[in-house]
Enzyme design. Structure first.
Site, short mmCIF file in Angstrom:
data_model
loop_
_atom_site.label_atom_id
_atom_site.label_comp_id
_atom_site.label_asym_id
_atom_site.label_seq_id
_atom_site.Cartn_x
_atom_site.Cartn_y
_atom_site.Cartn_z
N ARG A 1 1.26 -19.57 13.49
CA ARG A 1 0.48 -18.62 14.28
C ARG A 1 0.09 -17.39 13.49
NH1 ARG A 1 4.52 -19.06 19.14
NH2 ARG A 1 5.68 -19.73 17.30
N SER B 1 6.11 -19.87 24.07
CA SER B 1 6.87 -20.23 25.27
C SER B 1 7.51 -18.98 25.88
CB SER B 1 7.96 -21.24 24.93
OG SER B 1 7.39 -22.43 24.45
N LYS C 1 18.22 -19.44 20.92
CA LYS C 1 17.47 -19.08 22.13
C LYS C 1 18.14 -19.62 23.38
CE LYS C 1 13.00 -19.35 19.73
NZ LYS C 1 11.76 -20.13 19.66
P1 ADP Z 1 11.05 -23.25 18.04
O1 ADP Z 1 11.75 -22.71 19.25
O2 ADP Z 1 11.85 -24.24 17.27
O3 ADP Z 1 10.38 -22.19 17.21
P2 ADP Z 1 8.72 -23.84 19.53
O4 ADP Z 1 8.88 -24.76 20.67
O5 ADP Z 1 8.56 -22.38 19.83
O6 ADP Z 1 9.88 -24.14 18.56
O7 ADP Z 1 7.48 -24.28 18.64
C1 ADP Z 1 7.37 -25.57 18.09
C2 ADP Z 1 6.28 -25.60 17.06
O8 ADP Z 1 5.02 -25.28 17.63
C3 ADP Z 1 6.45 -24.61 15.91
O9 ADP Z 1 5.99 -25.24 14.74
C4 ADP Z 1 5.55 -23.47 16.26
O10 ADP Z 1 5.11 -22.78 15.13
C5 ADP Z 1 4.40 -24.23 16.92
N1 ADP Z 1 3.68 -23.40 17.86
C6 ADP Z 1 4.16 -22.78 18.95
N2 ADP Z 1 3.20 -22.10 19.60
C7 ADP Z 1 2.06 -22.29 18.87
C8 ADP Z 1 0.71 -21.83 18.99
N3 ADP Z 1 0.34 -21.02 19.99
N4 ADP Z 1 -0.19 -22.25 18.06
C9 ADP Z 1 0.21 -23.04 17.05
N5 ADP Z 1 1.46 -23.51 16.87
C10 ADP Z 1 2.37 -23.14 17.76
#
Ligand code: ADP
Length: 171
Positions: A91, A129, A42
């Site tokens: 999710r 994000s 990313k």
């Molecule tokens: P990556 O880029 O490594 O996927 P993220 O920063 O997107 O990491 O997410 C980190 C963690 O938070 C992951 O375990 C992801 O599944 C969890 N996560 C992200 N958004 C949510 C959400 N809306 N509800 C629950 N868990 C979430």
């Protein structure tokens, strides 16, 4: 023995969905380390320093949570910190296959570590994000999606990025 859990992610930027998982982890384990990592797949909008700083601010009220950056393998980091649990949020079914693969890989490298999955709270199920960045770039209101203490920084970053693009003729 005190149980330390790590919550890894790129947190680009931290959302209310992340905060929900971090808060729940902090009530389940003695110590929680939120570890900001670089996801090479990313393109990040925020620097690692910014992502760490946002999380530090957002978790300031959680006494057993600290925030760090790590540039290597998560399984090595858990060994380094003596952490026995990795906490991840799920999710949707679409998260599952990748997370399952990661959990097995991490256990192969560090057999002492367990990955624990917390199911998302329904109201954050759609939240990511990437969505926050998309809404912010298009001038939308992100106040329902991220901790209040980082909203101004997101707005500033978007203005800055848009100004840079305009100056280089990419807009
Ligand atoms: P990556 O880029 O490594 O996927 P993220 O920063 O997107 O990491 O997410 C980190 C963690 O938070 C992951 O375990 C992801 O599944 C969890 N996560 C992200 N958004 C949510 C959400 N809306 N509800 C629950 N868990 C979430």
């Amino acid at each position: 023995m005190a149980k330390t859990a790590v919550c890894p992610g790129s947190f680009d930027p931290v959302t209310q969905g992340h905060m929900d998982i971090i808060r729940r982890a902090s009530s389940l384990f003695d110590n929680v380390i939120v570890v900001v990592m670089t996801n090479t797949a990313k393109q990040a909008m925020f620097t690692k320093e910014e992502r760490v700083e946002f999380l530090k601010r957002a978790t300031a009220g959680l006494g057993n949570v600290k925030v760090e950056y790590y540039d290597g393998l998560l399984a090595d980091y858990t060994k380094l910190k003596g952490a026995s649990v990795i906490v991840k949020g799920l999710r949707a079914l679409s998260d599952f296959e990748y997370e399952f693969q990661m959990a097995l890989t991490n256990r192969k490298i560090n057999p002492k570590v367990e990955t624990v999955f917390l199911t998302t709270t329904a109201e954050y199920m759609y939240l990511s994000s990437s969505l926050v960045k998309q809404v912010a770039r298009l001038g939308g209101d992100v106040s329902d999606f991220v901790p209040e203490c980082i909203i101004d920084d997101i707005t500033k970053k978007v203005k800055h990025t848009n100004a840079d693009k305009a100056a280089s003729g990419k807009m």
